[in-house]
Design an enzyme around this catalytic site. Sequence first.
Site, short mmCIF file in Angstrom:
data_model
loop_
_atom_site.label_atom_id
_atom_site.label_comp_id
_atom_site.label_asym_id
_atom_site.label_seq_id
_atom_site.Cartn_x
_atom_site.Cartn_y
_atom_site.Cartn_z
N SER A 178 4.90 53.14 -82.25
CA SER A 178 5.70 51.93 -82.19
C SER A 178 6.07 51.38 -83.56
O SER A 178 7.10 50.72 -83.70
CB SER A 178 4.96 50.86 -81.38
OG SER A 178 3.67 50.63 -81.90
N HIS A 206 8.15 53.49 -76.02
CA HIS A 206 9.40 53.55 -76.80
C HIS A 206 10.20 54.82 -76.54
O HIS A 206 11.22 55.03 -77.18
CB HIS A 206 9.09 53.41 -78.29
CG HIS A 206 8.44 52.11 -78.63
ND1 HIS A 206 9.14 50.95 -78.85
CD2 HIS A 206 7.13 51.78 -78.72
CE1 HIS A 206 8.30 49.97 -79.09
NE2 HIS A 206 7.07 50.45 -79.02
N LYS A 238 11.16 47.29 -72.89
CA LYS A 238 11.81 47.85 -74.07
C LYS A 238 13.18 48.40 -73.65
O LYS A 238 14.06 47.61 -73.35
CB LYS A 238 10.88 48.84 -74.73
CG LYS A 238 9.87 48.02 -75.55
CD LYS A 238 8.52 48.55 -75.72
CE LYS A 238 7.66 47.45 -76.37
NZ LYS A 238 6.26 47.77 -76.39
C1 LIG Z 1 5.03 47.26 -76.50
C2 LIG Z 1 3.99 48.29 -76.28
C3 LIG Z 1 3.00 48.11 -75.33
C4 LIG Z 1 2.83 46.81 -74.60
O1 LIG Z 1 3.78 46.67 -73.60
P1 LIG Z 1 4.08 45.19 -73.08
O2 LIG Z 1 4.79 45.40 -71.80
O3 LIG Z 1 4.91 44.56 -74.13
O4 LIG Z 1 2.76 44.51 -72.91
C5 LIG Z 1 2.13 49.15 -75.10
N1 LIG Z 1 2.21 50.30 -75.81
C6 LIG Z 1 3.13 50.48 -76.75
C7 LIG Z 1 3.16 51.76 -77.51
C8 LIG Z 1 4.04 49.48 -77.03
O5 LIG Z 1 4.93 49.63 -77.99
#
Ligand SMILES: *Cc1c(COP(=O)(O)O)cnc(C)c1O
Length: 393
Positions: A178, A206, A238
């Site tokens: 991320s 992602h 995302k």
């Molecule tokens: C954003 C993210 C999460 C968390 O997801 P949310 O729905 O925002 O709680 C988990 N793992 C990764 C790799 C992320 O980038």
Amino acid sequence: MSLDARLAQRLEALEGAALYRRRRVLDRSADGARIDSREIVAFCSNDYLGLADHPKVVEAFRRGADRYGVGSTAAHLVCGHTRAHHALEEELAAFIGRPRALLFSTGYMANLGVVAALVSSDDDVLEDRLNHASLLDAARLAGARLRRYAHADAAALEARLARRERAPAFVATDGVFSMDGDVAPLAALGAAARAAGAALMVDDAHGIGVLGARGRGSLEEHRLGIDDVPILVGTLGKALGTFGAFVAGSETLIEALIQGARTYIYTTAPPPALAEATRAALALVDEEAWRRDALRALVLRFRTGAAELGLPLLPSTTPIQPLVVGDAARAVAASEALLERGLLVTAIRPPTVPQGSARLRITLSARHTFAQVDRLLGELAAIAPLFAPARTT
Ligand SMILES: *Cc1c(COP(=O)(O)O)cnc(C)c1O
């Protein structure tokens, strides 16, 4: 000393180390975003495909609210699991090409719930050292022994697996990292895990919607299936532009999670209208494949321009294009200088990233134009003295 006095000391220390975090209040409307009534272009959202305000997604949300109201009124296992949630789970399973999918309220909760449900305190959990905080926290919550292997290094994982004192082991990795934007060597990690009889979980927050010709994520890109990666987590906040998360896997895995994942069981189901909005977004990943092409073209334009300027790029081919600055104070200064120029790029500092690797985490979205990317490059060139020489991790 009073609680407030102790906390104030802690806050002062953060401020002194340039690690104090501040929220910026965004005004968003159909014609753009503003901060303090100044127009800005954001290069830091995870809305990679630009679906967060897509008319079809908004309309599905509105229709969902008309039909279901706002709250789900209870946990899934009580009486909060509506037709909308169920249809979304079936569509997510079909989208990913797995027997079942299970909705979670957030990706953070999915990771906590899955690892704690599948791992016991006798197990070793092996994780990439740059995994998302939620995966690291998950191993801790499970009470398992957390072992971190060198970043994106399948040989390091193999060595750890060979050395482990306790079996079975559980391996978890981000699909796309991320804060770095690079993709895990999933085929090699899968082979190492399988050879050692360890389960592999990939958090593709992602990758889903973005990677692979059909937007199925990093597993599609690496041509891997359920035998290689039995546990796949995806998030909906995302590229899908909505909110929430899911786990996809076998019938047995999903049933085990329904029985045992505490972050699934002991929480209110997300609003049904949100599930309706996500169903619309999921359809758009197929219907508007041009968004992925546009995104790839923008990433290429940014990387080509940044290379010409000699900016210290990390080896990322995804829409996450961080520029490592090194020092936290300089990263903040760079972010503030860009904001002065109408560009919002957040500085990411420790503990989110390792000490000495503070960075500007630039992200691209299918909504950006070439002109906006060129403007970003121009402004980055203007502040280039703030960047340290290229660093490879
Ligand atoms: C954003 C993210 C999460 C968390 O997801 P949310 O729905 O925002 O709680 C988990 N793992 C990764 C790799 C992320 O980038």
